[in-house]
Design a protein around this motif. Structure first.
Motif, PDB file in Angstrom:
ATOM      1  N   GLU A 194      -0.618  -6.590   4.040  1.00 25.22           N
ATOM      2  CA  GLU A 194      -0.600  -6.110   5.254  1.00 25.22           C
ATOM      3  C   GLU A 194       1.019  -5.897   5.873  1.00 25.22           C
ATOM      4  N   ALA A 195       1.559  -6.631   5.379  1.00 23.95           N
ATOM      5  CA  ALA A 195       2.902  -7.169   5.480  1.00 23.95           C
ATOM      6  C   ALA A 195       3.815  -5.901   4.666  1.00 23.95           C
ATOM      7  N   GLU A 196       3.326  -5.937   4.031  1.00 21.20           N
ATOM      8  CA  GLU A 196       4.205  -4.369   2.598  1.00 21.20           C
ATOM      9  C   GLU A 196       4.611  -3.196   3.937  1.00 21.20           C
ATOM     10  N   ALA A 197       3.089  -2.898   4.166  1.00 21.16           N
ATOM     11  CA  ALA A 197       2.922  -2.261   4.857  1.00 21.16           C
ATOM     12  C   ALA A 197       3.702  -1.888   6.478  1.00 21.16           C
ATOM     13  N   VAL A 198       3.666  -3.148   7.266  1.00 19.24           N
ATOM     14  CA  VAL A 198       5.037  -3.391   7.973  1.00 19.24           C
ATOM     15  C   VAL A 198       6.761  -2.789   7.012  1.00 19.24           C
ATOM     16  N   ALA A 199       6.841  -3.203   6.510  1.00 22.78           N
ATOM     17  CA  ALA A 199       8.023  -2.913   5.989  1.00 22.78           C
ATOM     18  C   ALA A 199       7.543  -2.092   5.209  1.00 22.78           C
ATOM     19  N   ARG A 200       6.834  -1.301   4.805  1.00 21.69           N
ATOM     20  CA  ARG A 200       7.500   0.629   4.949  1.00 21.69           C
ATOM     21  C   ARG A 200       7.186   1.062   6.082  1.00 21.69           C
ATOM     22  N   ASP A 201       6.574   0.502   6.698  1.00 19.42           N
ATOM     23  CA  ASP A 201       6.857   1.154   7.772  1.00 19.42           C
ATOM     24  C   ASP A 201       8.344   1.323   8.618  1.00 19.42           C
ATOM     25  N   THR A 202       8.769   0.134   8.299  1.00 19.25           N
ATOM     26  CA  THR A 202      10.386  -0.027   9.159  1.00 19.25           C
ATOM     27  C   THR A 202      11.238   0.673   8.285  1.00 19.25           C
ATOM     28  N   ILE A 203      11.019   0.909   7.215  1.00 18.60           N
ATOM     29  CA  ILE A 203      11.657   1.506   6.442  1.00 18.60           C
ATOM     30  C   ILE A 203      12.108   3.033   6.184  1.00 18.60           C
ATOM     31  N   ALA A 204      10.907   3.109   6.596  1.00 16.67           N
ATOM     32  CA  ALA A 204      10.338   5.578   7.114  1.00 16.67           C
ATOM     33  C   ALA A 204      11.310   5.327   8.596  1.00 16.67           C
ATOM     34  N   ILE A 205      11.525   3.853   9.488  1.00  8.82           N
ATOM     35  CA  ILE A 205      12.286   4.021  10.640  1.00  8.82           C
ATOM     36  C   ILE A 205      13.856   4.138  10.554  1.00  8.82           C
ATOM     37  N   ALA A 206      14.443   2.967   9.332  1.00  6.08           N
ATOM     38  CA  ALA A 206      15.897   2.232   9.897  1.00  6.08           C
ATOM     39  C   ALA A 206      15.426   2.607   7.469  1.00  6.08           C
ATOM     40  N   PRO A 207      16.448   3.642   7.763  1.00  7.09           N
ATOM     41  CA  PRO A 207      16.231   3.336   6.035  1.00  7.09           C
ATOM     42  C   PRO A 207      17.530   2.484   5.186  1.00  7.09           C
ATOM     43  N   ASP A 208      18.001   1.862   6.273  1.00 10.28           N
ATOM     44  CA  ASP A 208      19.010   0.862   5.740  1.00 10.28           C
ATOM     45  C   ASP A 208      18.412  -0.465   5.886  1.00 10.28           C
ATOM     46  N   GLY A 209      17.774  -0.851   6.968  1.00 15.36           N
ATOM     47  CA  GLY A 209      17.213  -2.490   6.851  1.00 15.36           C
ATOM     48  C   GLY A 209      16.574  -3.163   5.424  1.00 15.36           C
ATOM     49  N   PRO A 210      18.029  -4.323   5.225  1.00 18.06           N
ATOM     50  CA  PRO A 210      18.248  -4.978   4.155  1.00 18.06           C
ATOM     51  C   PRO A 210      16.776  -5.887   4.209  1.00 18.06           C
ATOM     52  N   ALA A 211      16.249  -6.022   5.108  1.00 14.65           N
ATOM     53  CA  ALA A 211      15.069  -6.901   4.769  1.00 14.65           C
ATOM     54  C   ALA A 211      13.859  -6.111   4.886  1.00 14.65           C
ATOM     55  N   ALA A 212      13.271  -5.839   4.604  1.00 12.60           N
ATOM     56  CA  ALA A 212      12.653  -4.629   4.760  1.00 12.60           C
ATOM     57  C   ALA A 212      12.792  -4.403   2.914  1.00 12.60           C
ATOM     58  N   HIS A 213      13.769  -3.223   2.769  1.00 10.94           N
ATOM     59  CA  HIS A 213      14.045  -2.974   1.225  1.00 10.94           C
ATOM     60  C   HIS A 213      13.835  -4.487   0.379  1.00 10.94           C
ATOM     61  N   ALA A 214      14.472  -5.066   1.028  1.00 14.43           N
ATOM     62  CA  ALA A 214      14.433  -6.522   0.512  1.00 14.43           C
ATOM     63  C   ALA A 214      12.500  -7.416  -0.440  1.00 14.43           C
ATOM     64  N   PHE A 215      11.869  -6.443   0.621  1.00 18.20           N
ATOM     65  CA  PHE A 215      10.673  -7.506   0.955  1.00 18.20           C
ATOM     66  C   PHE A 215       9.928  -6.704   0.503  1.00 18.20           C
ATOM     67  N   VAL A 216      10.232  -5.630   0.129  1.00 19.99           N
ATOM     68  CA  VAL A 216       9.594  -4.096  -0.321  1.00 19.99           C
ATOM     69  C   VAL A 216       9.550  -4.183  -2.030  1.00 19.99           C
ATOM     70  N   GLY A 217      10.975  -4.820  -2.143  1.00 23.94           N
ATOM     71  CA  GLY A 217      11.336  -4.682  -3.721  1.00 23.94           C
ATOM     72  C   GLY A 217      10.749  -5.708  -4.263  1.00 23.94           C
ATOM     73  N   GLN A 218      10.534  -7.214  -3.528  1.00 24.95           N
ATOM     74  CA  GLN A 218      10.435  -8.327  -4.350  1.00 24.95           C
ATOM     75  C   GLN A 218       9.148  -8.048  -5.383  1.00 24.95           C
ATOM     76  N   ARG A 219       7.943  -6.741  -3.685  1.00 20.83           N
ATOM     77  CA  ARG A 219       6.459  -6.943  -3.873  1.00 20.83           C
ATOM     78  C   ARG A 219       6.556  -6.071  -5.453  1.00 20.83           C
ATOM     79  N   MET A 220       7.104  -5.312  -5.186  1.00 26.63           N
ATOM     80  CA  MET A 220       6.823  -4.373  -6.421  1.00 26.63           C
ATOM     81  C   MET A 220       6.963  -4.872  -7.573  1.00 26.63           C
ATOM     82  N   ILE A 221       8.286  -6.034  -8.292  1.00 31.04           N
ATOM     83  CA  ILE A 221       8.194  -6.943  -8.986  1.00 31.04           C
ATOM     84  C   ILE A 221       7.050  -7.075  -9.119  1.00 31.04           C
TER      85      ILE A 221
END
Length: 559
Positions: free
Chosen positions: A89-116
């Protein structure tokens, strides 16, 4: 008291530990102004501190609703969910954040570490790079170790080393960065650099009370000081960690202490074990035998680099073959690409049925489904493009172990692609699988009996595909490759449609790093030292010989 003073007072009270009083005051004020962003944040923090996560979540979700552009609010919600074990669910929130703010660094960092964490290394690294571009230098440096570790596993130790240096420049006492620097040098085979990096890591670890003995042993082992490494590991208790026991087992085997080595390998695997669902594997293999014999296939595409599929069990020599092939200027090494597994899900979605793929794929015979194999092909090639494999060479390799299980699906998308099947003495393969930590084959490699069961099942499938579907990969025996490389490389290159290249004779001189347990071996000239290693463990292997008897016979191997 004005609003600002009231909010400041509540924050001060919260910091002072008066969470219950703050929660009550915030609730009273929210009754009058339910959409107040600051009050909602304070109420969420106070509720969580009071042990009321349900109210905290309600406040955070309402906060996100009334302030959809407040990225910090979305970040707070994601981290709240993460703290409470709701990672998806946390990742889903971060993905939604990227969808509305493509440059949001915290969301990208969160999703990136989850993908790794999920082994989606290329995608995870992409998100971390985006995050770093939009962060101040000091914060970007904090992400350097995570990105560097992903790049190290992708076979880019030089880039990983640069990121380790960046992180250490920003924080000289960062142990994770010092360990990354050591591992990058280790995987590059640079013993002096590894020893220097380890010395720094050891000082940091000593100050923090952390144990880095295993890393020390690994560094000694690559520097030709493997006996010193073994002496260190010999002092470990028999209930040491799994990775340490596997390394000790490999070194004891090298020293000729085979019985003790096997005990270590079995115990190490037991410490690291993940479940192998034999019934689920058998069901899948049985389903794979139901693939229809005649189906439409995708037409070839000549506008992009084409895949060469190197198949085989883990530790069967697939990395060695890839290293030889990729020394050719027209072939690029792709490594263990996840595209075929992803293609299974994509194909199943397009066919729109709950039936197993080998059954539902029969719908391709219907006229309005004939075009789907071309979409399968393009999906795979689109993934290759994302990995940067679509240009610069005519071919790229895909050496994901056990892709042969999905050979019928591969043939739908790439009816003319070269299929190369590495085949090694099954008992040598099993010994090597037991000596390394790997999850290939539905976690079959943690117990000898599971590994043997999987090897036998895959071998039977390959025969079924050959006899019933006419799918006949070019078989390359490991033993023949290491003893008569010229003849075997000529066979393989003829199957690919390219002439051999002189550089393939010196494949071990490539600067490319192979990000698998074989990375050290493929930096050496060809040798046959690993042939018939199984004989030293014959007694331990005896129970599984009947299981792999058919595979032994098919490969022309004896016991």
């Amino acid at each position: 008291m004005n609003r600002t003073a009231s909010i400041d007072s509540l924050r001060q009270a919260l910091h002072a530990g008066r969470a219950a009083a703050v929660a009550q005051a915030a609730a009273q004020q929210l009754a009058a102004t339910p959409d107040d962003i600051d009050l909602l944040e304070i109420a969420a923090l106070a509720a969580e501190a009071c042990g009321d996560p349900a109210r905290a979540e309600r406040c955070l979700r309402h906060l996100v609703t009334v302030a959809p552009d407040a990225l910090w609010a979305r970040d707070d919600l994601a981290h709240f969910l993460l703290r409470h074990g709701r990672d998806d669910e946390a990742e889903a929130v971060a993905r939604d954040t990227i969808a509305i703010a493509p440059d949001g660094p915290a969301a990208h960092a969160f999703v990136g570490q989850r993908m790794i964490q999920r082994e989606a290394l290329v995608e995870g690294a992409w998100h971390l790079r985006v995050a770093r571009r939009h962060l101040p230098a000091a914060q970007a440096a904090q992400l350097a170790p995570a990105l560097g570790r992903a790049l190290l596993r992708l076979g880019e130790p030089q880039d990983a080393a640069a990121l380790a240096r960046e992180a250490l420049a920003a924080a000289p006492g960062a142990l994770d960065a010092a360990i990354l620097a050591t591992e990058a040098a280790e995987q590059s085979g640079d013993a002096p650099a590894a020893e220097a990096a380890f010395a720094h890591a050891e000082r940091i670890a000593a100050a923090a009370g952390r144990d880095v003995a295993l890393l020390d042993a690994r560094v000694l082992a690559i520097g030709g000081r493997w006996r010193e490494a073994l002496a260190q590991l010999d002092r470990l208790p028999d209930d040491a960690g799994g990775a340490a026991l596997l390394l000790r087992g490999r070194l004891r085997d090298r020293a000729g202490r085979h019985e003790a080595a096997w005990r270590d390998l079995v115990a190490g695997k037991a410490r690291l074990a993940r479940p192998y669902d034999r019934d689920a594997v058998d069901r899948r293999f049985a389903q794979q035998r139901t693939w229809p014999a005649v189906l439409p296939a995708a037409p070839p595409r000549g506008d992009v680099a084409q895949p060469v599929f190197i198949m085989g069990m883990p530790r069967s020599g697939t990395t060695l073959l890839e290293q030889i092939l990729s020394a050719h200027p027209d072939i690029r090494a792709g490594g263990e690409l996840p595209f075929v597994a992803q293609l299974r899900g994509f194909a199943h979605g397009l066919l729109g049925t709950d039936l197993p793929l080998p059954v539902s794929v029969a719908r391709l015979r219907i006229a309005d489904r004939h075009h789907l194999p071309a979409l399968f092909r393009d999906f795979y090639l689109a993934r290759a493009r994302q990995y940067g494999l679509d240009g610069g060479a005519r071919f790229f390799t895909d050496k994901m172990p056990l892709n042969e299980v999905d050979a019928p699906l591969i043939r739908l998308a790439f009816p003319d692609a070269p299929l190369l099947l590495m085949r090694r003495h099954p008992l040598d393969t099993l010994v090597s699988m037991m000596a390394h930590d790997m999850t290939h084959g539905a976690n079959c490699a943690y117990r000898l009996e599971d590994a043997a069961h999987h090897l036998a099942g895959v071998s039977d499938l390959v025969v079924d595909y050959r006899e019933r579907l006419g799918i006949a990969p070019l078989v390359v025996r490991y033993e023949d490759l290491v003893t008569d490389a010229a003849a075997q490389v000529a066979r393989v290159m003829a199957a690919i449609g390219l002439p051999p290249h002189p550089a393939q004779r010196d494949f071990h001189r490539q600067s490319r790093h192979a990000p698998t347990p074989s990375h050290a071996q493929v930096r050496e000239p060809l040798h046959a030292r690993s042939v018939e290693r199984w004989r030293a463990h014959a007694a331990s292997l005896a129970p599984v010989v009947p299981v792999v008897a058919a595979a032994l016979e098919r490969g022309g191997h004896t016991v």
